[in-house]
Scaffold this active site. Structure first.
Site, mmCIF file in Angstrom:
data_model
loop_
_atom_site.group_PDB
_atom_site.id
_atom_site.type_symbol
_atom_site.label_atom_id
_atom_site.label_comp_id
_atom_site.label_asym_id
_atom_site.label_seq_id
_atom_site.Cartn_x
_atom_site.Cartn_y
_atom_site.Cartn_z
ATOM 1 N N HIS A 243 -2.738 -0.030 -5.075
ATOM 2 C CA HIS A 243 -2.174 -0.497 -6.347
ATOM 3 C C HIS A 243 -2.561 0.421 -7.503
ATOM 4 O O HIS A 243 -3.180 0.002 -8.479
ATOM 5 C CB HIS A 243 -2.609 -1.940 -6.625
ATOM 6 N N ASN A 244 -2.161 1.680 -7.358
ATOM 7 C CA ASN A 244 -2.527 2.704 -8.341
ATOM 8 C C ASN A 244 -1.284 3.194 -9.089
ATOM 9 O O ASN A 244 -0.196 2.639 -8.930
ATOM 10 C CB ASN A 244 -3.213 3.860 -7.613
ATOM 11 N N ASP A 284 1.732 -4.032 -12.014
ATOM 12 C CA ASP A 284 0.421 -4.113 -11.343
ATOM 13 C C ASP A 284 -0.701 -3.528 -12.217
ATOM 14 O O ASP A 284 -1.736 -3.095 -11.694
ATOM 15 C CB ASP A 284 0.463 -3.370 -9.992
ATOM 16 N N GLN A 444 3.743 -3.989 10.281
ATOM 17 C CA GLN A 444 5.089 -3.727 9.766
ATOM 18 C C GLN A 444 6.177 -4.546 10.433
ATOM 19 O O GLN A 444 7.117 -4.965 9.763
ATOM 20 C CB GLN A 444 5.428 -2.224 9.849
HETATM 21 P P1 5GP Z 1 2.080 -6.210 -5.075
HETATM 22 O O1 5GP Z 1 0.686 -6.571 -4.746
HETATM 23 O O2 5GP Z 1 2.348 -4.747 -4.841
HETATM 24 O O3 5GP Z 1 2.585 -6.621 -6.415
HETATM 25 O O4 5GP Z 1 2.966 -7.110 -4.072
HETATM 26 C C1 5GP Z 1 3.413 -6.704 -2.873
HETATM 27 C C2 5GP Z 1 2.576 -7.239 -1.733
HETATM 28 O O5 5GP Z 1 3.406 -7.246 -0.601
HETATM 29 C C3 5GP Z 1 1.422 -6.303 -1.361
HETATM 30 O O6 5GP Z 1 0.237 -6.605 -1.988
HETATM 31 C C4 5GP Z 1 1.317 -6.496 0.122
HETATM 32 O O7 5GP Z 1 0.554 -7.619 0.432
HETATM 33 C C5 5GP Z 1 2.744 -6.772 0.529
HETATM 34 N N1 5GP Z 1 3.394 -5.558 1.010
HETATM 35 C C6 5GP Z 1 4.132 -4.677 0.290
HETATM 36 N N2 5GP Z 1 4.592 -3.695 1.066
HETATM 37 C C7 5GP Z 1 4.150 -3.956 2.316
HETATM 38 C C8 5GP Z 1 4.297 -3.310 3.575
HETATM 39 O O8 5GP Z 1 4.953 -2.274 3.715
HETATM 40 N N3 5GP Z 1 3.683 -3.888 4.644
HETATM 41 C C9 5GP Z 1 2.971 -5.029 4.554
HETATM 42 N N4 5GP Z 1 2.421 -5.514 5.656
HETATM 43 N N5 5GP Z 1 2.813 -5.672 3.383
HETATM 44 C C10 5GP Z 1 3.392 -5.147 2.285
HETATM 45 MN MN MN Z 2 3.199 -4.002 -6.708
#
Ligand code: 5GP
Ligand code: MN
Length: 497
Positions: A243-244, A284, A444
């Site tokens: 989250h960068n 974020d 995934q």
């Molecule tokens: P964010 O925290 O970025 O606002 O919300 C997205 C959330 O969705 C991430 O924290 C993570 O838990 C999940 N997420 C996003 N992309 C992926 C991915 O490619 N694979 C998995 N397993 N989780 C993802």
């Molecule tokens: Mn995000």
């Protein structure tokens, strides 16, 4: 020492570069910069035979003459006037004239002396304003200018603050560059490879997004205010695995791409587009690398402040408006109070919608309005805006495989950090974050099947053109990870034996 030969095409010439692993990254960049006759502040990119950008570094793969790379200057000064060359021409013509007149008359007439001193004085004036390179007057940099940037120390030993200042300096220098049409177009697609761009360059690209959506003109945003805002946003993302600022950039770039691909410019008011792009950018901010469940279980300050209700998303949004509260960063300062109210309301809704705990609630709402979707219906529009931000937020798997896979490594690293801490603190550990339970394919396949495909296919119903851009790549990723998962399962008995 082993050296390698790199073949590349630049300005229509086939060139070779020779270097070894012990050359520094700065040396290698300098070498290509010199070959492209580029200024020290210009942005160079190297493309492979597939047209993908490859990193200019000492680890660059050697190639053969018929599989040469292409070197391009993708951002350079506006070429509005070629003053220095014209000035040099004028000077030499004057010298020529002077010698001819000397031959004929025997002395330099006053008028020529006068002209000479005028040219001389104009040159001096130009030299004193050379820092104003945005005028496009100084295509080639002086040696002094060059050494200042090309010999820049590697950033690893700089403090966070020094590194930020370096980024700020480079951003300021590069922000006046003109990105090529090719890059501007590529920026509108999900194929964009974020890993090939440095922080200051990403800030320039974000500026391009705001500019090319006409936000500066429509909302009377001053360029320096936008730059201050973007830089503050960059400073408020933490150096954590996932989250960068790179994630911030990707989500914003995907939002930008979706706006163009779906032609939202002609379907929604510009104000709503500003809400969506800015929400993506801020969604974020100051993420600590530990999710909401951790915040709540560990009873962190954030969980206490926000009463366990989306503590992170509330925080991201509050940080965003904290940045906007500084007049020098306030891109909304020239808007009416009604417009400000609408943007604030919209951003709060969009950013709070990124809490994945609300995923089904929001998707179901979108599904229910989908059959009779109306762009002029306020409620419909608000749900669509949330969906667009959500899609951008979790769109890594819609990107080229190599780009997405690196993102997955970052995500798992952050997950494992969290679960390690939870184990140490005796807090509950989610299985999807546990390094003993998770593998890349297992992570995934379920995420794509149960989260991405249902969400992306719903949006594709409204915008069928998105099928090829986001749905198809995600289906391919599912196929890839399913194959890996099956292979892993087949191997299991042998590995356990
Ligand atoms: P964010 O925290 O970025 O606002 O919300 C997205 C959330 O969705 C991430 O924290 C993570 O838990 C999940 N997420 C996003 N992309 C992926 C991915 O490619 N694979 C998995 N397993 N989780 C993802
Ligand atoms: Mn995000």
């Amino acid at each position: 020492m082993t050296t390698k030969i790199i073949h590349f095409m630049v300005n229509g010439r086939l060139e070779q570069a020779e270097f070894g692993a012990n050359n520094s990254a700065a040396d290698v960049k300098d070498l290509f910069r010199a070959a492209a006759e580029a200024g020290s502040n210009h942005i160079l990119k190297l493309y492979d035979t597939n047209g993908s950008v490859v990193k200019i570094s000492p680890r660059l793969e050697a190639n053969s003459e018929d599989s040469y790379y292409r070197l391009e200057v993708v951002a350079s000064d506006l070429q509005s006037v070629g003053m220095p060359t014209e000035l040099d021409d004028m000077e030499s013509r004057l010298q020529h004239l002077e010698s001819k007149v000397m031959e004929d008359v025997g002395k330099t007439p006053d008028i020529i002396d006068e002209l000479k001193s005028q040219v001389e004085s104009f040159k001096r004036k130009l030299e004193s304003v050379q820092h104003l390179n945005w005028m496009g007057l100084f295509h080639k940099d002086s040696d002094h200018h060059r050494s200042k940037f090309s010999k820049k120390p590697t950033t690893s030993h700089l403090s966070v603050d020094e590194e930020r200042q370096q980024v700020r300096k480079n951003f300021t220098i590069m922000s006046s560059l003109q990105m090529t049409e090719k890059v501007r177009e590529h920026l509108k697609t999900p194929n964009f490879d974020n890993w090939q761009w440095e922080e200051a360059e990403m800030l320039v690209l974000l500026q391009v997004m705001f500019t090319d959506l006409d936000f500066l003109m429509v909302f009377h945003i001053e360029l320096d205010v936008l730059q201050n805002f973007l830089f503050e946003v960059y400073c408020h993302y933490n150096s954590i695995p996932f989250h960068n600022f790179h994630h911030c950039f990707c989500v914003t770039q995907m939002m930008y791409g979706l706006i163009w691909l779906t032609d939202l410019r002609s379907r929604l008011p510009r104000l709503d587009l500003l809400i969506m792009l800015t929400s993506a950018l801020c969604h974020d901010l100051d993420h600590p690398g530990y999710n909401n469940v951790f915040q709540i279980n560990a009873q962190t300050d954030l969980a206490i402040r926000y009463n366990d209700i989306s503590p992170l998303e509330n925080h991201h949004c509050a940080v965003a408006f904290g940045i906007l509260s500084k007049p020098e960063c306030n891109i909304l300062k020239n808007l009416s109070s009604e417009q400000y109210r609408l943007i604030r309301g919209g951003m709060i809704r969009c950013i709070l919608a990124t809490d994945m705990a609300r995923h089904n609630e929001i998707l179901n709402k979108f599904k229910s309005i989908q059959p009779a979707f109306d762009f002029n219906n306020k409620e419909h529009k608000e749900v669509l805006m949330k969906i667009m931000v959500k899609v951008s937020d979790i769109s890594n798997e819609a990107r080229p495989m190599a780009v997405a896979e690196q993102w997955l490594d970052c995500l798992l690293q952050e997950f494992f950090n969290q679960s390690d801490t939870e184990k140490l603190k005796g807090l509950p550990v989610a299985p999807f974050m546990d390094r003993d339970k998770v593998s890349k394919p297992s992570s995934q396949t379920s995420f794509i099947r149960f989260v991405l495909l249902p969400l992306f296919s719903e949006l594709t119903k409204l915008f069928p053109c998105l099928e090829q851009h986001i749905l198809e790549p995600v289906r391919q990723a599912l196929e890839y990870y399913s194959t890996l998962e099956r292979a892993g399962k087949d191997e299991e008995p042998t590995t356990k034996a």
